[in-house]
Design a protein around this motif. Sequence first.
Motif, PDB file in Angstrom:
ATOM      1  N   GLY A  43       0.832  -1.185   0.000  1.00 52.38           N
ATOM      2  CA  GLY A  43       0.000   0.000   0.000  1.00 52.38           C
ATOM      3  C   GLY A  43       0.869   1.238   0.000  1.00 52.38           C
ATOM      4  N   GLY A  44       0.663   2.140  -0.974  1.00 52.19           N
ATOM      5  CA  GLY A  44       1.430   3.383  -1.023  1.00 52.19           C
ATOM      6  C   GLY A  44       2.923   3.135  -1.100  1.00 52.19           C
ATOM      7  N   VAL A  45       3.687   3.890  -0.277  1.00 55.58           N
ATOM      8  CA  VAL A  45       5.142   3.767  -0.310  1.00 55.58           C
ATOM      9  C   VAL A  45       5.603   2.482   0.379  1.00 55.58           C
ATOM     10  CG1 VAL A  45       5.723   4.945   1.848  1.00 55.58           C
ATOM     11  CG2 VAL A  45       7.212   5.219  -0.171  1.00 55.58           C
ATOM     12  N   GLY A  46       4.648   1.738   0.970  1.00 56.95           N
ATOM     13  CA  GLY A  46       4.964   0.412   1.497  1.00 56.95           C
ATOM     14  C   GLY A  46       5.376  -0.559   0.418  1.00 56.95           C
ATOM     15  N   VAL A  47       5.341  -0.114  -0.832  1.00 53.37           N
ATOM     16  CA  VAL A  47       5.790  -0.951  -1.944  1.00 53.37           C
ATOM     17  C   VAL A  47       7.296  -1.179  -1.907  1.00 53.37           C
ATOM     18  CG1 VAL A  47       6.240   0.921  -3.587  1.00 53.37           C
ATOM     19  CG2 VAL A  47       5.463  -1.311  -4.429  1.00 53.37           C
ATOM     20  N   THR A  48       8.039  -0.358  -1.161  1.00 53.13           N
ATOM     21  CA  THR A  48       9.500  -0.445  -1.231  1.00 53.13           C
ATOM     22  C   THR A  48      10.037  -1.810  -0.809  1.00 53.13           C
ATOM     23  OG1 THR A  48       9.671   0.678   0.908  1.00 53.13           O
ATOM     24  CG2 THR A  48       9.835   2.040  -1.056  1.00 53.13           C
ATOM     25  N   PRO A  49       9.702  -2.343   0.389  1.00 53.07           N
ATOM     26  CA  PRO A  49      10.217  -3.683   0.700  1.00 53.07           C
ATOM     27  C   PRO A  49       9.564  -4.771  -0.136  1.00 53.07           C
ATOM     28  CG  PRO A  49       8.735  -2.959   2.428  1.00 53.07           C
ATOM     29  CD  PRO A  49       8.938  -1.782   1.516  1.00 53.07           C
ATOM     30  N   ILE A  50       8.308  -4.533  -0.583  1.00 53.68           N
ATOM     31  CA  ILE A  50       7.618  -5.508  -1.425  1.00 53.68           C
ATOM     32  C   ILE A  50       8.337  -5.650  -2.763  1.00 53.68           C
ATOM     33  CG2 ILE A  50       5.489  -5.947  -2.705  1.00 53.68           C
ATOM     34  CD1 ILE A  50       5.232  -6.536   0.272  1.00 53.68           C
TER      35      ILE A  50
END
Length: 445
Positions: free
Chosen positions: A334-341
């Motif tokens: 979700g949102g900038v939580g894409v980075t570790p994903i």
Amino acid sequence: MTTVQSAAAPPTAIRPRVVARTGLYAVLAANVAVVAYFFAQAGFASNALIVIGRLTGLSSALIMAFQLVLVARLPWLDRRIGMDRLTSWHRWTGFSLLWTLLAHVVFISFGYADGAGVGPVTELVDLAGTTQGVLRAIVALGLILVIGAVSGRYARRRLAYETWHFIHLYAYVAVVLAFTHQVAVGTTFTSSSAATAYWYGVWAVALGSVLLGRVVLPLWRNTRHQFRVSAVVPESDNVVSVHITGRDLDKLPAQAGQFFLWRFLTRDRWWQANPFSLSAAPDGRSLRLTAKAAGEGSAALRHLKVGTRVFAEGPYGAFTTLHRTRAESLLIAGGVGVTPIRALLEDLDGRTVVIYRVASERDAVLYDELRDLAHAKGAELHLVTGPPVPDKLAPHELTRLVPDLADRDVFLCGPPPMMNAVLRTLGDLDVPKQQIHFERFSLAG
């Protein structure tokens, strides 16, 4: 874009988090048994209140030592349990410590006051003035009371992390004062040479763990790797990627999904540490973080100069492929939580499904990279846009996108409201808890 193909560790029936948690519980239980043995060996006072006071004092000492281990940031524990869970345990044991210390003071004061025929306050004042180590213990209790007050949810939300962290450092002063109190007047501490050696060993392990994890390892790694900013790349109006280079990065034990505490050594920001996840799997040559401007610290990243020295603490976190239990995975960002994903996708093989939830397409940072990487890995990618209501990741929507959801590991990262909603959905769909992997940024002082 260069994709690093790395063979993901196969799923295992032995869950690393369970092994680490069980080990911690076993060590704590063994120490409780040892403390109880030495307490009984030392003999009991005639006054029951004093007996209870001494027992609560020993319990406080053991809890305090255990707390230090929980926040020592030891790599073996951190990779298996995660800093967020260790911090949560630290917080709850902290409140236990507070109550046992208060009980220790109350029972000792009333117990000795009963024998002296005076009031408990008078007796406590007398003990502080006449008995070595008692005044130091009272100061330690005062420090812990202050730390407990600022650790409450209301105060914690209103204090800057740096302020809260600075106050928390006084906990180490309290530890030293409490230890010297135990050495000076602890009857169990001096009851036998074995008891004395045991307690010195407990404190040596606890304080040594903190010194190793919080001081020695960060200093050694930064001296060895010499991190520097190599590029600053704007990804959107409020999102920026920072590329880091250094020496011998192939020897840095970092994994996709982990984060560092980054200090950029500029004149005005050297003192500020920010937790940012790696937004690309480490390739042995460089590291990359991607951050959204949510405050002064993250907003200032856009203005970093190439060549800026970086002090990085970490890697931290258990949000990695180490915890896989299934051959196939679902990644939800979700949102900038894409980075570790996005970094995790590089490490995963098998039929992976990625769901990226944003308010609008313009909010989908790193989407082009994610799309290209999904194509290269043979993964299925869904971009889900729209307002929070109605919930587009509700049970029926999620099962429509991923019919075999219950047979996959689920890796989840995003804003807290979105994560909480998805966790409720996964619970409603009876996805086993051991297949759900998420991590929150919770930093312990």
